[in-house]
Write a protein that holds these residues in place. Structure first.
Motif, PDB file in Angstrom:
ATOM      1  N   ALA A 147      26.833  50.033  38.837  1.00  0.00           N
ATOM      2  CA  ALA A 147      28.279  49.795  38.819  1.00  0.00           C
ATOM      3  C   ALA A 147      29.059  51.096  38.917  1.00  0.00           C
ATOM      4  O   ALA A 147      30.118  51.149  39.560  1.00  0.00           O
ATOM      5  CB  ALA A 147      28.672  49.042  37.549  1.00  0.00           C
TER       6      ALA A 147
ATOM      7  N   PHE B 211      32.647  48.248  30.484  1.00  0.00           N
ATOM      8  CA  PHE B 211      31.496  48.912  29.867  1.00  0.00           C
ATOM      9  C   PHE B 211      31.897  49.707  28.622  1.00  0.00           C
ATOM     10  O   PHE B 211      31.080  50.456  28.083  1.00  0.00           O
ATOM     11  CB  PHE B 211      30.835  49.863  30.875  1.00  0.00           C
TER      12      PHE B 211
ATOM     13  N   GLU C 273      25.207  46.830  36.292  1.00  0.00           N
ATOM     14  CA  GLU C 273      25.648  45.444  36.125  1.00  0.00           C
ATOM     15  C   GLU C 273      24.738  44.552  36.939  1.00  0.00           C
ATOM     16  O   GLU C 273      24.683  44.671  38.168  1.00  0.00           O
ATOM     17  CB  GLU C 273      27.097  45.264  36.565  1.00  0.00           C
TER      18      GLU C 273
ATOM     19  N   ARG D 264      25.148  43.816  31.474  1.00  0.00           N
ATOM     20  CA  ARG D 264      25.603  45.193  31.604  1.00  0.00           C
ATOM     21  C   ARG D 264      24.862  46.084  30.612  1.00  0.00           C
ATOM     22  O   ARG D 264      24.712  45.733  29.443  1.00  0.00           O
ATOM     23  CB  ARG D 264      27.115  45.285  31.357  1.00  0.00           C
TER      24      ARG D 264
END
Length: 536
Positions: free
Chosen positions: A39, A52, A34, A9
């Motif tokens: 994402a 995140f 991601e 990420r």
């Protein structure tokens, strides 16, 4: 059983131009990535998505676009400099037989492909992929390889996405070649079109009656057209409004290469008629011998040509031709072409966040490219941004700016030597400077291939515009009893001795000769060359 790897990420921030619709721009936002997909996309001040919260976004200081998608480029030839086109031509057959074309294009490429001792193929694929990535292109057409006897063919797998390889089922494979026998039989050709989601085929290359007959041959004696929704006609320079209406009725598409058209024929495709008919239009730079150095350059050519001929294309429409439109033509629009959650993270970041966002991309130079990602992986960018994004690779300079480029790929062709871009440049410069020595070796190999006496193992370039390879890049149907399309088999290797030529520069910024040559091209309408050069 080992535990599943944690997803990778990271995030990057800047002005975000989604290309979902004109004006759909987030002035300041963050794209959360991601693994290979986007994402989430959030505007400044909004919370990060779950998972995140601890991620510190890479502040790019730039404008973020979808990665550029190119549907027409003969990448294998992109080591050659711009050809000084000697005269105006009416169709493809004419210029392929010009003496200077054979000594500047087909002769040198035959020498590189057939006199290769194993060192040149790795150098060529490395160099031409770099030319794409340093200008923001994330998808282009594939590089065809064959075994030395020419009986087995495949596409090179590298860091760049190739339209013909795709990533099924998310990104279906496009086709750009037809078996010889199917290209000459109407029913078989139509069946080929029906079997594919996308067929990128050259069509009506030129401006005269012969070039136009190439399109008319798509209609059989019963009045049925071999035109399917899968067909993306490359060039279509000889077509008129009625022809484009026919293409629209059958839901075909068009790939436009304005600079190449003008260099060869002095005019370009009637893209206004194509747009009026409702056809989707994409851009392609064609190849370096008669086209822009890269797709970023072709955006500039399209803008100049639109202004010169009063075509009326907005900057948003031109940028669409290199992003959302080609994705739609490939049937990739659900995964690429615009910036949206769930799509693959193929992204291009250009320095600066002010002014019209579409003009900003068109006006940008190669040295303005801050970052390029393919499938969420940082592939190219400034040294600082690549480090912050967790990227690594080979150091190089664009102009005076330090850059890093990453060619590594888990599914990269294992049979092709992996070399640095610096080493590739050295090898190609030496080979192009020694064409006179390579030429007799390439002629001998050509004879050995023709006679079936080749015993070498490994892979070589399969130059589609020269070697045939039992496939065609265009239909070869009959019209009024005459086979249409250029007869590439009639083009012999240059009989004249080859002389050294210079390796085409990686970028316009690193190639002072390119713009001078462009401005001196005799077939360009007055002011076109200078207007393109003014962007640099």
């Amino acid at each position: 059983m080992s535990p599943a790897a944690s997803p990778k990420r990271w995030a990057l921030s800047g002005r975000i131009v989604t290309m979902a619709a004109e004006g759909d721009v987030i002035k300041s936002g963050t794209i959360f990535i991601e693994d290979n997909r986007i994402a989430a996309i959030v505007a400044k001040g909004q919370s990060a998505p779950a998972g995140f919260e601890a991620i510190n976004p890479v502040a790019t200081g730039g404008t973020i676009y979808p990665g550029l998608i190119e549907l027409h480029n003969h990448l294998s030839y992109n080591i050659l400099p711009l050809w000084q086109v000697p005269q105006l031509y009416g169709n493809r057959d004419q210029w392929q037989n010009a003496k200077s074309y054979k000594t500047s294009v087909t002769g040198p490429m035959s020498a590189i492909a057939l006199a290769d001792d194993g060192s040149l193929l790795p150098a060529l694929v490395r160099y031409v992929e770099a030319k794409c990535m340093v200008a923001g292109t994330t998808t282009s057409q594939g590089i065809t390889l064959s075994n030395w006897s020419g009986t087995i063919h495949k596409y090179y797998k590298g860091a760049l996405r190739a339209a013909e390889i795709g990533s099924p089922p998310d990104l279906p494979r496009a086709h750009s070649k037809i078996p010889d026998i199917d290209a000459e039989d109407w029913a078989k050709f139509d069946k080929e079109l029906k079997s594919s989601s996308c067929f990128l085929l050259h069509l009506s290359e030129g401006i005269d009656t012969k070039a136009h007959s190439h399109f008319l041959a798509l209609r059989n004696s019963e009045g049925d057209w071999a035109i399917e929704p899968s067909l993306a006609g490359i060039h279509c320079t000889a077509l008129d409004a009625t022809d484009f209406g026919t293409m629209a009725e059958n839901r075909a598409k068009v790939v436009w290469s304005p600079l190449s058209n003008l260099l060869l024929y002095g005019t370009t495709t009637d893209v206004v008629a194509a747009r009026t008919a409702g056809l989707t239009i994409a851009l392609g730079s064609d190849w370096s011998p008669s086209g822009s150095k890269n797709l970023l350059g072709e955006l500039k050519a399209a803008k100049v040509v639109s202004a010169h001929f009063n075509l009326g294309f907005s900057d948003y429409e031109i940028v669409s031709m290199a992003t959302r439109n080609p994705a739609a033509i490939l049937k990739w629009e659900a995964k690429l072409g615009t910036i949206a959650s769930g799509k693959f993270a193929d992204l291009l970041v250009v320095k600066g966040v002010t002014g019209d966002p579409y003009s900003h991309l068109i006006k940008s130079h190669e040295q303005d490219i801050v970052l390029v990602t393919i499938g969420g992986r940082p592939r190219y960018g400034t040294k600082t941004i690549m480090q912050k994004a967790g990227g690594s690779g080979e150091a190089l300079k664009i102009g005076s700016s330090a850059r890093v480029i990453d060619f590594t790929s888990p599914d990269q062709d294992p049979e092709i030597e992996k070399i640095t871009l610096a080493e590739a440049t050295i090898r190609l410069r030496a080979a192009l400077g020694n064409l006179g020595t390579l030429q007799p070796h390439s002629l001998a190999m050509s004879d050995a291939i023709a006679s079936g006496t080749v015993s070498r193992t490994g892979w070589r370039l399969a130059l589609d515009e020269q070697f045939g390879n039992n496939v065609q890049l265009r239909p070869r149907l009959e019209y009024n009893g005459v086979r249409t399309g250029p007869d590439l088999a009639a083009v012999a290797t240059a009989a004249e001795p080859l002389h050294p030529i210079k390796l085409d520069g990686l970028t316009v910024a690193g190639d002072p000769v390119f713009l001078d040559t462009l401005k001196s091209e005799p077939n360009l309408p007055q002011g076109i060359g200078a207007a393109i050069a003014a962007f640099y």
